[in-house]
Write a protein that holds these residues in place. Sequence first.
Motif, PDB file in Angstrom:
ATOM      1  N   LEU A  15      -0.211  10.261 -10.306  1.00  0.00           N
ATOM      2  CA  LEU A  15      -1.041   9.826  -8.661  1.00  0.00           C
ATOM      3  C   LEU A  15      -1.378   8.489  -8.533  1.00  0.00           C
ATOM      4  O   LEU A  15      -1.976   7.654  -7.766  1.00  0.00           O
ATOM      5  CB  LEU A  15      -3.280  10.662  -9.504  1.00  0.00           C
ATOM      6  N   GLN A  16      -1.690   7.749 -10.124  1.00  0.00           N
ATOM      7  CA  GLN A  16      -1.311   6.025 -10.209  1.00  0.00           C
ATOM      8  C   GLN A  16      -0.316   5.470  -9.555  1.00  0.00           C
ATOM      9  O   GLN A  16      -0.573   4.759  -8.748  1.00  0.00           O
ATOM     10  CB  GLN A  16      -1.471   5.839 -11.560  1.00  0.00           C
ATOM     11  N   ASN A  17       1.310   6.277  -9.374  1.00  0.00           N
ATOM     12  CA  ASN A  17       2.168   6.460  -8.387  1.00  0.00           C
ATOM     13  C   ASN A  17       2.128   6.450  -7.147  1.00  0.00           C
ATOM     14  O   ASN A  17       2.229   5.302  -6.288  1.00  0.00           O
ATOM     15  CB  ASN A  17       3.133   7.000  -9.528  1.00  0.00           C
ATOM     16  N   ARG A  18       1.452   7.287  -7.148  1.00  0.00           N
ATOM     17  CA  ARG A  18       0.832   7.373  -5.096  1.00  0.00           C
ATOM     18  C   ARG A  18      -0.394   6.612  -4.722  1.00  0.00           C
ATOM     19  O   ARG A  18       0.160   6.144  -3.588  1.00  0.00           O
ATOM     20  CB  ARG A  18       0.118   8.816  -5.095  1.00  0.00           C
ATOM     21  N   LEU A  19      -0.980   5.891  -6.580  1.00  0.00           N
ATOM     22  CA  LEU A  19      -1.799   4.907  -4.978  1.00  0.00           C
ATOM     23  C   LEU A  19      -0.932   3.526  -4.863  1.00  0.00           C
ATOM     24  O   LEU A  19      -1.649   3.030  -3.680  1.00  0.00           O
ATOM     25  CB  LEU A  19      -2.590   4.633  -5.998  1.00  0.00           C
ATOM     26  N   ALA A  20      -0.120   3.285  -5.492  1.00  0.00           N
ATOM     27  CA  ALA A  20       0.492   2.136  -5.614  1.00  0.00           C
ATOM     28  C   ALA A  20       1.643   2.355  -4.573  1.00  0.00           C
ATOM     29  O   ALA A  20       1.292   1.342  -3.609  1.00  0.00           O
ATOM     30  CB  ALA A  20       1.362   2.528  -7.240  1.00  0.00           C
ATOM     31  N   ILE A  21       1.942   2.872  -3.745  1.00  0.00           N
ATOM     32  CA  ILE A  21       3.065   2.882  -3.482  1.00  0.00           C
ATOM     33  C   ILE A  21       1.933   3.743  -1.547  1.00  0.00           C
ATOM     34  O   ILE A  21       2.715   4.104  -0.681  1.00  0.00           O
ATOM     35  CB  ILE A  21       3.836   3.671  -2.842  1.00  0.00           C
ATOM     36  N   GLY A  22       0.649   4.077  -1.720  1.00  0.00           N
ATOM     37  CA  GLY A  22       0.049   4.042  -0.256  1.00  0.00           C
ATOM     38  C   GLY A  22       0.123   5.756  -0.264  1.00  0.00           C
ATOM     39  O   GLY A  22       0.121   5.956   1.253  1.00  0.00           O
ATOM     40  N   MET A  23      -0.209   6.394  -0.874  1.00  0.00           N
ATOM     41  CA  MET A  23       0.307   7.411  -0.557  1.00  0.00           C
ATOM     42  C   MET A  23      -0.687   8.334  -0.704  1.00  0.00           C
ATOM     43  O   MET A  23      -1.320   8.054  -1.766  1.00  0.00           O
ATOM     44  CB  MET A  23       1.802   8.157  -1.509  1.00  0.00           C
ATOM     45  N   ALA A  24      -0.730   9.803   0.210  1.00  0.00           N
ATOM     46  CA  ALA A  24      -2.498  10.841  -0.101  1.00  0.00           C
ATOM     47  C   ALA A  24      -1.806  11.171  -1.683  1.00  0.00           C
ATOM     48  O   ALA A  24      -0.849  11.369  -1.630  1.00  0.00           O
ATOM     49  CB  ALA A  24      -1.800  11.523   0.896  1.00  0.00           C
ATOM     50  N   LEU A  25      -3.071  10.847  -2.435  1.00  0.00           N
ATOM     51  CA  LEU A  25      -3.281  12.113  -4.000  1.00  0.00           C
ATOM     52  C   LEU A  25      -2.645  13.038  -3.847  1.00  0.00           C
ATOM     53  O   LEU A  25      -1.876  13.682  -4.652  1.00  0.00           O
ATOM     54  CB  LEU A  25      -4.669  11.587  -4.309  1.00  0.00           C
ATOM     55  N   GLN A  26      -2.941  13.801  -2.948  1.00  0.00           N
ATOM     56  CA  GLN A  26      -3.111  15.546  -2.581  1.00  0.00           C
ATOM     57  C   GLN A  26      -3.005  15.957  -3.882  1.00  0.00           C
ATOM     58  O   GLN A  26      -2.212  16.633  -4.631  1.00  0.00           O
ATOM     59  CB  GLN A  26      -1.031  15.987  -2.695  1.00  0.00           C
ATOM     60  N   ALA A  27      -4.673  16.062  -4.548  1.00  0.00           N
ATOM     61  CA  ALA A  27      -4.876  16.706  -5.424  1.00  0.00           C
ATOM     62  C   ALA A  27      -6.186  17.846  -4.996  1.00  0.00           C
ATOM     63  O   ALA A  27      -7.141  17.433  -4.512  1.00  0.00           O
ATOM     64  CB  ALA A  27      -5.624  15.534  -6.335  1.00  0.00           C
ATOM     65  N   ASP A  28      -5.902  19.424  -4.729  1.00  0.00           N
ATOM     66  CA  ASP A  28      -6.216  20.852  -5.017  1.00  0.00           C
ATOM     67  C   ASP A  28      -8.184  20.039  -5.105  1.00  0.00           C
ATOM     68  O   ASP A  28      -8.409  19.907  -5.129  1.00  0.00           O
ATOM     69  CB  ASP A  28      -5.665  21.624  -5.759  1.00  0.00           C
ATOM     70  N   ALA A  29      -8.161  19.284  -6.267  1.00  0.00           N
ATOM     71  CA  ALA A  29      -8.859  19.155  -7.600  1.00  0.00           C
ATOM     72  C   ALA A  29      -9.950  19.254  -6.381  1.00  0.00           C
ATOM     73  O   ALA A  29     -11.031  19.032  -6.400  1.00  0.00           O
ATOM     74  CB  ALA A  29      -9.063  18.933  -8.826  1.00  0.00           C
TER      75      ALA A  29
END
Length: 173
Positions: free
Chosen positions: A116-130
């Motif tokens: 999730l932190q890597n996704r935040l860093a590159i501006g990608m959607a987190l895509q978290a089911d929770a």
Amino acid sequence: GPNEPLISITFPEGMTVADYARIASKKLSNFNETSFLSYANDHEGTLFPETYFVPDHYTDAALFDLLHATYNERLSDLAEAIKKHPLSEYEIVILASIIEREANTPESMKLVSSVLQNRLAIGMALQADASIEYILEKPLSKLTPGDLKVNSPYNTYLNKGLPPTPIGNPGLD
């Protein structure tokens, strides 16, 4: 008083303030769910999950104060690390609330956190089911592909970055 019997109330990690209200209302005779939610709704993520021992007559206001004070106490040891992190304390709590509900062991929490932190860093959607589970109040096991398209700021499939608030109350892990 010192000889007053105490009630044990356990608030598991990842539960929401609404879950906490339901748990407490079953245990405490002077607890008002609606009143508790009026205090607690704006504090999702900052009510510390723990087993507490309180008198049966404990009120909703007293319980809220205890849960929030425990959060502040437990986080005080992490203050320096939080200051050094690129995310604010509130953003860390939001992320931790997602991790708490996505993962089930300390090892899997580290892996999910990294992803999730890597996704935040590159501006990608987190895509978290929770986060979808949170807005639909539906267990992860019951989510459908259509659920991932729900229009909400908490939908981390459609929206990049963190949702606007925590989705539960994470533990220290």
